[in-house]
Motif scaffolding. Structure first.
Motif, PDB file in Angstrom:
ATOM      1  N   ILE A 140     146.532  45.280  20.091  1.00 26.74           N
ATOM      2  CA  ILE A 140     145.426  44.309  20.016  1.00 26.74           C
ATOM      3  C   ILE A 140     144.113  45.048  19.794  1.00 26.74           C
ATOM      4  CG2 ILE A 140     144.054  42.612  21.292  1.00 26.74           C
ATOM      5  CD1 ILE A 140     146.591  41.847  22.791  1.00 26.74           C
ATOM      6  N   ALA A 141     143.879  46.078  20.605  1.00 27.61           N
ATOM      7  CA  ALA A 141     142.613  46.816  20.517  1.00 27.61           C
ATOM      8  C   ALA A 141     142.516  47.558  19.194  1.00 27.61           C
ATOM      9  CB  ALA A 141     142.504  47.789  21.689  1.00 27.61           C
ATOM     10  N   GLU A 169     133.095  46.529  24.652  1.00 24.28           N
ATOM     11  CA  GLU A 169     133.734  46.575  25.972  1.00 24.28           C
ATOM     12  C   GLU A 169     135.100  45.920  25.877  1.00 24.28           C
ATOM     13  OE1 GLU A 169     131.276  44.260  28.549  1.00 24.28           O
ATOM     14  OE2 GLU A 169     129.618  45.666  28.504  1.00 24.28           O
ATOM     15  N   ILE A 170     135.988  46.379  26.740  1.00 26.93           N
ATOM     16  CA  ILE A 170     137.300  45.753  26.851  1.00 26.93           C
ATOM     17  C   ILE A 170     137.432  45.277  28.292  1.00 26.93           C
ATOM     18  CG2 ILE A 170     139.787  46.122  26.814  1.00 26.93           C
ATOM     19  CD1 ILE A 170     139.387  48.159  24.600  1.00 26.93           C
ATOM     20  N   ALA A 171     137.781  44.015  28.463  1.00 30.82           N
ATOM     21  CA  ALA A 171     137.973  43.446  29.800  1.00 30.82           C
ATOM     22  C   ALA A 171     139.468  43.251  30.013  1.00 30.82           C
ATOM     23  CB  ALA A 171     137.239  42.119  29.923  1.00 30.82           C
ATOM     24  N   VAL A 172     139.958  43.712  31.160  1.00 31.33           N
ATOM     25  CA  VAL A 172     141.372  43.564  31.504  1.00 31.33           C
ATOM     26  C   VAL A 172     141.485  43.042  32.937  1.00 31.33           C
ATOM     27  CG1 VAL A 172     142.228  45.367  29.939  1.00 31.33           C
ATOM     28  CG2 VAL A 172     141.584  45.964  32.278  1.00 31.33           C
ATOM     29  N   SER A 173     142.672  42.634  33.269  1.00 34.78           N
ATOM     30  CA  SER A 173     142.963  42.173  34.626  1.00 34.78           C
ATOM     31  C   SER A 173     142.882  43.364  35.578  1.00 34.78           C
ATOM     32  CB  SER A 173     144.373  41.590  34.650  1.00 34.78           C
ATOM     33  OG  SER A 173     144.825  41.421  35.964  1.00 34.78           O
ATOM     34  N   PRO A 174     142.441  43.166  36.813  1.00 36.55           N
ATOM     35  CA  PRO A 174     142.444  44.267  37.788  1.00 36.55           C
ATOM     36  C   PRO A 174     143.825  44.906  37.933  1.00 36.55           C
ATOM     37  CG  PRO A 174     141.217  42.401  38.660  1.00 36.55           C
ATOM     38  CD  PRO A 174     141.857  41.953  37.382  1.00 36.55           C
ATOM     39  N   ILE A 228     138.009  41.454  24.184  1.00 36.02           N
ATOM     40  CA  ILE A 228     137.141  42.446  23.545  1.00 36.02           C
ATOM     41  C   ILE A 228     135.767  41.807  23.379  1.00 36.02           C
ATOM     42  CG2 ILE A 228     136.752  43.818  21.468  1.00 36.02           C
ATOM     43  CD1 ILE A 228     139.859  43.746  21.113  1.00 36.02           C
ATOM     44  N   ILE A 229     134.764  42.506  23.891  1.00 34.98           N
ATOM     45  CA  ILE A 229     133.397  41.991  23.839  1.00 34.98           C
ATOM     46  C   ILE A 229     132.541  43.023  23.118  1.00 34.98           C
ATOM     47  CG2 ILE A 229     131.430  41.198  25.216  1.00 34.98           C
ATOM     48  CD1 ILE A 229     133.698  40.957  27.525  1.00 34.98           C
ATOM     49  N   ASP A 230     131.927  42.601  22.030  1.00 31.84           N
ATOM     50  CA  ASP A 230     131.047  43.502  21.284  1.00 31.84           C
ATOM     51  C   ASP A 230     129.688  42.812  21.144  1.00 31.84           C
ATOM     52  OD1 ASP A 230     129.735  45.208  19.520  1.00 31.84           O
ATOM     53  OD2 ASP A 230     131.583  45.657  18.418  1.00 31.84           O
ATOM     54  N   LYS A 231     128.777  43.182  22.027  1.00 31.44           N
ATOM     55  CA  LYS A 231     127.458  42.540  22.052  1.00 31.44           C
ATOM     56  C   LYS A 231     126.666  42.847  20.791  1.00 31.44           C
ATOM     57  CE  LYS A 231     127.321  42.592  27.055  1.00 31.44           C
ATOM     58  NZ  LYS A 231     126.796  43.213  28.233  1.00 31.44           N
ATOM     59  N   GLU A 232     126.836  44.054  20.257  1.00 30.34           N
ATOM     60  CA  GLU A 232     126.096  44.446  19.059  1.00 30.34           C
ATOM     61  C   GLU A 232     126.488  43.582  17.863  1.00 30.34           C
ATOM     62  OE1 GLU A 232     126.123  48.444  16.515  1.00 30.34           O
ATOM     63  OE2 GLU A 232     125.478  48.773  18.597  1.00 30.34           O
ATOM     64  N   GLN A 233     127.776  43.284  17.731  1.00 30.56           N
ATOM     65  CA  GLN A 233     128.255  42.435  16.641  1.00 30.56           C
ATOM     66  C   GLN A 233     128.239  40.954  17.017  1.00 30.56           C
ATOM     67  OE1 GLN A 233     131.921  43.692  14.729  1.00 30.56           O
ATOM     68  NE2 GLN A 233     131.638  45.767  15.491  1.00 30.56           N
ATOM     69  N   ILE A 259     133.165  37.862  20.776  1.00 28.20           N
ATOM     70  CA  ILE A 259     134.087  37.943  21.910  1.00 28.20           C
ATOM     71  C   ILE A 259     135.447  37.538  21.358  1.00 28.20           C
ATOM     72  CG2 ILE A 259     134.755  36.976  24.133  1.00 28.20           C
ATOM     73  CD1 ILE A 259     131.819  36.407  24.689  1.00 28.20           C
ATOM     74  N   ILE A 260     136.394  38.423  21.509  1.00 32.98           N
ATOM     75  CA  ILE A 260     137.754  38.143  21.049  1.00 32.98           C
ATOM     76  C   ILE A 260     138.624  38.032  22.295  1.00 32.98           C
ATOM     77  CG2 ILE A 260     139.702  38.975  19.704  1.00 32.98           C
ATOM     78  CD1 ILE A 260     137.582  40.570  18.049  1.00 32.98           C
ATOM     79  N   ASP A 261     139.066  36.834  22.555  1.00 32.59           N
ATOM     80  CA  ASP A 261     139.848  36.563  23.756  1.00 32.59           C
ATOM     81  C   ASP A 261     141.330  36.609  23.408  1.00 32.59           C
ATOM     82  OD1 ASP A 261     140.986  35.706  26.102  1.00 32.59           O
ATOM     83  OD2 ASP A 261     139.617  34.013  26.377  1.00 32.59           O
ATOM     84  N   LYS A 262     141.969  37.678  23.796  1.00 37.15           N
ATOM     85  CA  LYS A 262     143.410  37.843  23.561  1.00 37.15           C
ATOM     86  C   LYS A 262     144.149  37.864  24.896  1.00 37.15           C
ATOM     87  CE  LYS A 262     143.324  38.496  19.069  1.00 37.15           C
ATOM     88  NZ  LYS A 262     144.124  37.797  18.105  1.00 37.15           N
ATOM     89  N   THR A 263     143.621  37.081  25.853  1.00 35.56           N
ATOM     90  CA  THR A 263     144.281  37.031  27.158  1.00 35.56           C
ATOM     91  C   THR A 263     145.398  36.008  27.135  1.00 35.56           C
ATOM     92  OG1 THR A 263     142.768  35.350  28.011  1.00 35.56           O
ATOM     93  CG2 THR A 263     142.145  37.647  28.371  1.00 35.56           C
TER      94      THR A 263
END
Length: 195
Positions: free
Chosen positions: A115-116, A126-131, A161-166, A169-173
């Motif tokens: 995915i990444a 940034e990449i956000a994942v589950s704890p 995946i969160i890219d503030k510059e671009q 937000i790509i939500d692949k959860t």
């Protein structure tokens, strides 16, 4: 003369009696006619009243049974909806179990990296994942040179995946994918009984 007088008196008496009888017959005929008319009107009124009562009773009975039918139909629909919710709940519970099995397998790490890999991140990505996926997150951060955040809202797995510059937000959860499937599920599937 007496006899003539007696005959005259007798004829007069017969004439009066005849007129009285005719008058009595006429009065009795009118009384019978009036009685018949009143009886007919009373009968018609009684029949009309009975008809109206029967019609009211029929309407009341129809309304009663329509209400009963509507209540039963509503109960049936509620039961069907409850059963449908139970079935869909079981389906999605089974899906969640399968997802839990997948996130515990060796293929899960490869899935997260794939995915990444498909996304181009800028330096501020940034990449956000589950704890629960903290270890995978650290490896993803090292490989792609981005910050990794633990997000408690990700319960089932996957990543965001969160890219503030671009500005993306790509939500692949799995959580959001499953939620979308739940919303689409009711419009796509109807659980109709087999004929």
């Amino acid at each position: 003369m007496d006899e003539v007088q007696a005959r005259k008196l007798e004829k007069f008496s017969e004439s009066v009696n005849s007129e009285v009888e005719e008058h009595i017959s006429k009065i009795l005929g009118e009384a019978d006619e009036l009685s018949s008319e009143k009886l007919e009107k009373a009968e018609d009124a009684a029949l009309l009243d009975a008809y109206n009562k029967i019609q009211k009773s029929v309407r009341d009975t129809e309304a009663k049974y329509r209400r009963m039918y509507a209540l039963e139909e509503q109960k049936f629909r509620m039961d069907a909806l409850r059963h449908r919710e139970e079935l869909s709940g079981k389906i999605f519970s089974d899906i969640e179990k399968k997802l839990a099995e997948f996130t515990s397998s060796e293929k899960y790490a490869d899935y997260l990296f794939s995915i990444a890999e498909g996304e181009k991140l800028s330096g501020s990505g940034e990449i956000a994942v589950s704890p629960r996926d903290k270890a995978y997150g650290e490896k993803l951060g090292e490989k792609y040179g981005c910050e990794v955040k633990l997000d408690d809202s990700i319960e089932l797995g996957g990543l965001m995946i969160i890219d503030k510059e671009q500005g993306m937000i790509i939500d692949k959860t799995f959580d959001s994918a499953l939620e979308e499937q739940k919303k689409a599920f009711s419009s796509r599937y109807s659980f109709k009984a087999a004929q």
